[in-house]
Design a protein around this motif. Structure first.
Motif, mmCIF file in Angstrom:
data_model
loop_
_atom_site.group_PDB
_atom_site.id
_atom_site.type_symbol
_atom_site.label_atom_id
_atom_site.label_comp_id
_atom_site.label_asym_id
_atom_site.label_seq_id
_atom_site.Cartn_x
_atom_site.Cartn_y
_atom_site.Cartn_z
ATOM 1 N N GLY A 151 -15.482 46.631 40.761
ATOM 2 C CA GLY A 151 -14.958 45.278 40.678
ATOM 3 C C GLY A 151 -15.876 44.398 39.864
ATOM 4 N N GLY A 152 -16.410 44.966 38.772
ATOM 5 C CA GLY A 152 -17.474 44.290 38.039
ATOM 6 C C GLY A 152 -17.015 43.338 36.962
ATOM 7 N N GLY A 153 -15.713 43.171 36.777
ATOM 8 C CA GLY A 153 -15.242 42.348 35.674
ATOM 9 C C GLY A 153 -15.099 40.885 35.977
ATOM 10 N N GLY B 197 -18.656 40.367 41.141
ATOM 11 C CA GLY B 197 -19.110 41.488 40.330
ATOM 12 C C GLY B 197 -19.606 41.048 38.975
ATOM 13 N N ALA B 198 -18.866 40.151 38.323
ATOM 14 C CA ALA B 198 -19.284 39.651 37.019
ATOM 15 C C ALA B 198 -20.568 38.842 37.123
ATOM 16 C CB ALA B 198 -18.170 38.801 36.412
ATOM 17 N N ALA B 199 -20.673 37.991 38.131
ATOM 18 C CA ALA B 199 -21.887 37.191 38.312
ATOM 19 C C ALA B 199 -23.101 38.081 38.544
ATOM 20 C CB ALA B 199 -21.701 36.217 39.479
ATOM 21 N N LEU C 261 -22.745 49.653 34.198
ATOM 22 C CA LEU C 261 -21.386 50.152 34.132
ATOM 23 C C LEU C 261 -20.544 49.260 35.023
ATOM 24 C CD1 LEU C 261 -20.022 53.738 34.124
ATOM 25 C CD2 LEU C 261 -18.960 52.010 35.553
ATOM 26 N N LEU C 262 -19.574 48.577 34.411
ATOM 27 C CA LEU C 262 -18.726 47.632 35.119
ATOM 28 C C LEU C 262 -17.363 48.268 35.326
ATOM 29 C CD1 LEU C 262 -19.626 44.416 33.091
ATOM 30 C CD2 LEU C 262 -20.835 45.442 35.031
ATOM 31 N N VAL D 20 -23.634 34.654 45.814
ATOM 32 C CA VAL D 20 -23.555 36.014 46.345
ATOM 33 C C VAL D 20 -24.317 36.974 45.440
ATOM 34 C CG1 VAL D 20 -22.012 37.840 47.139
ATOM 35 C CG2 VAL D 20 -21.303 35.453 47.335
ATOM 36 N N ALA D 21 -24.175 36.796 44.134
ATOM 37 C CA ALA D 21 -24.886 37.660 43.191
ATOM 38 C C ALA D 21 -26.393 37.562 43.371
ATOM 39 C CB ALA D 21 -24.497 37.287 41.760
ATOM 40 N N GLN D 22 -26.890 36.371 43.615
ATOM 41 C CA GLN D 22 -28.325 36.187 43.815
ATOM 42 C C GLN D 22 -28.813 37.021 44.997
ATOM 43 O OE1 GLN D 22 -29.626 32.223 45.095
ATOM 44 N NE2 GLN D 22 -31.302 32.349 43.630
#
Length: 259
Positions: free
Chosen positions: A13-15, A19-21, A34-35, A226-228
């Motif tokens: 779910g990296g897009g 996931g992107a953040a 790898l996204l 969340v990414a942090q």
């Protein structure tokens, strides 16, 4: 850092969203990425491009984590390209909202799809990446939810799926130590496109206002918040088996009087 030794992260779910953040924050630290995406091809390619602009190697790869063959292909793609996997972020997730979440609307197909992506998908991705993670003495961060900790969320199958993810996180952290660290982040409300698409823009804004009025910190998560936390857990070498609540104090059970 030698580019040939830069760590590699596989983000499902990296897009978009969290996931992107996460990808962008890791890209700025030199990670190779790898996204994975299921349907959001254009967004995933855009995120990969932004990561490359930040100086990182990044590729977007389609795959449905509910399908074991796709999970194995994602791991094999990362290994063929870079020869290692240092971090798995199990971020892909689905739910149902509103009328579709009512008990009389839920059927076995809806239940299975949510569990297959959120729970089975996390297991299948870890299994596919495990030999490489062990070799790298790497880490897994599961993107769970406060739903799995408190029993409240967008739908009953979503709550069940995230409760299972939390239980698996605890099990894996014991089972895979000391070679692989396994943690989870459990956000409360995330102000994201995913939530807005699920309930509609007006309901999303009302939900945000109600949530922020009812939690001690009077705020909600952004994808960057969340990414942090994910990036921290990816590199915190003394932390495993943690279910990190990012819920602005929701779990405390009420609003602290504000002055």
């Amino acid at each position: 850092m030698n580019e040939n030794n830069n760590p590699v992260a596989l983000i499902t779910g990296g897009g978009t969203g969290v996931g992107a953040a996460t990808a962008l924050q890791l890209a700025r630290q030199g990670w190779r990425l790898l996204l994975n995406y299921a349907r959001s091809a254009a967004e995933a390619e855009e995120t990969a491009s932004r990561c490359r602009e930040a100086g990182a190697e990044a590729v977007a790869v389609q795959g449905d984590v509910a399908q074991d063959a796709d999970c194995r292909r994602l791991a094999e793609t990362a290994l063929a390209r870079w020869g290692r996997i240092d971090l798995l972020v199990n971020n892909a997730g689905v739910s149902v909202f509103g009328k579709d979440a009512a008990w009389d609307a839920l059927d076995a197909a809806a239940f299975h799809r949510i569990l297959d992506v959120n729970t089975l998908g996390s297991f299948q991705m870890l299994r596919a990446c495990l030999p490489a993670l062990r070799e790298a003495r790497g880490a897994v961060v599961n993107v769970s939810s406060v739903a799995g900790a408190l029993g409240v969320g967008s739908s009953l199958p979503y709550i069940a799926s995230k409760g299972a993810v939390n239980a698996m996180t605890l099990h894996w952290s014991r089972e895979l130590a000391p070679a692989v660290r396994v943690n989870a982040v459990c956000p409360g409300l995330i102000t994201s496109r995913w939530f807005e698409r699920g309930v509609g823009a007006e309901a999303a804004e009302k939900g945000r206002q109600g949530y922020e009025a009812g939690v001690p910190l009077a705020n909600s998560c952004t994808p960057d918040d969340v990414a942090q936390a994910i990036v921290y857990l990816a590199q915190a070498r003394t932390v495993t088996g943690e279910l990190l609540l990012l819920d602005s104090g929701m779990h405390l059970g009420g609003v602290i009087p504000r002055r």
